[in-house]
Design an enzyme around this catalytic site. Structure first.
Site, PDB file in Angstrom:
ATOM      1  CD  GLU A  81      -2.654  -1.506   2.555  1.00 29.07           C
ATOM      2  OE1 GLU A  81      -3.870  -1.075   2.652  1.00 29.07           O
ATOM      3  OE2 GLU A  81      -1.930  -1.980   3.249  1.00 29.07           O
ATOM      4  CG  ASP A 108     -11.797  -9.161   2.717  1.00 28.00           C
ATOM      5  OD1 ASP A 108     -12.461  -9.598   3.629  1.00 28.00           O
ATOM      6  OD2 ASP A 108     -10.609  -8.487   2.908  1.00 28.00           O
TER       7      ASP A 108
END
Length: 229
Positions: free
Chosen positions: A12, A198
């Protein structure tokens, strides 16, 4: 302004290196931060590590040494609501710990650490300014409570238990409440941005691996645009 920009994982962080240049490495405690200057702002970009202890330890190490004006936390989260889909962006308005069960210890609610706030509320003028930026850019986002724990949620059973205790929660992750608790005690504003990677179910691990970079890219693009304006 001095801004702490903290993400959990190298996957990230790498998106920010493409935009921030002439960095200087600085160590605070056992955490390495990259120090940049962006539009007259000093940016301290660091990895929190994964989980509550790493997050609290590393943010505290920075705040104990640098008088930070604003903390921005980005990363990914699992969805707890059917209407919150993969790739959605959540601008968190409060945090709690989904693995803190202290109601028998006193007048506490689920998610509350004894002698700490029931919820870590993130409302601030800095957060309002960021919301205004998103609206001006016509960026779709969701708001709500996100809950934090030291386990990666990857089963319907684990997800159902969290939903029963926190029916209003929109997402689940592993660092946010720790950031919020540290920011609360240091009296620093925190903007928390989570991109959904998710659904917190049996497919979560596969989905996480597939979407974590995409989720991180989406969050990074927004933060970089905001810092450069």
């Amino acid at each position: 302004m001095k801004i702490a920009l903290i993400v959990p994982m190298p996957e990230e962080a790498e998106f920010y290196y493409q935009h921030f240049h002439n960095r200087k490495e600085e160590m605070f405690g056992c955490t390495k931060f990259e120090h940049f200057s962006v539009n007259e702002n000093e940016i301290y970009l660091g990895l929190s590590g994964i989980g509550k202890v790493n997050a609290a330890m590393n943010l505290t190490s920075l705040l104990a040494k640098v008088d930070i004006d604003l903390i921005i936390m980005t990363g990914s989260a699992g969805s707890l609501k059917p209407e919150i889909k993969k790739k959605d962006v959540i601008v968190v308005d409060s945090f709690a710990y989904h693995d803190a069960h202290n109601t028998v210890a006193g007048d506490y609610v689920e998610g509350q650490i004894p002698r700490e706030p029931a919820r870590f509320n993130l409302q601030s003028k800095e957060r309002k300014q960021f919301i205004s930026f998103l609206k001006a850019k016509k960026v779709a986002y969701k708001e709500g409570l996100v809950v934090t724990g030291d386990s990666f949620i990857a089963s319907e059973a684990a997800k159902a238990e969290i939903e029963a205790n926190f029916p209003e929660a929109v997402g689940v992750e592993m660092e946010g409440a720790s950031f919020a608790q540290v920011a609360y005690h240091f009296k620093k504003p925190l903007i928390a941005l989570r991109a959904i990677s998710d659904n917190g179910d049996e497919d979560a691990n596969e989905s996480f691996e597939e979407f974590v970079k995409e989720a991180g890219q989406k969050a990074a693009d927004l933060i970089i645009s905001y810092l450069k304006q």
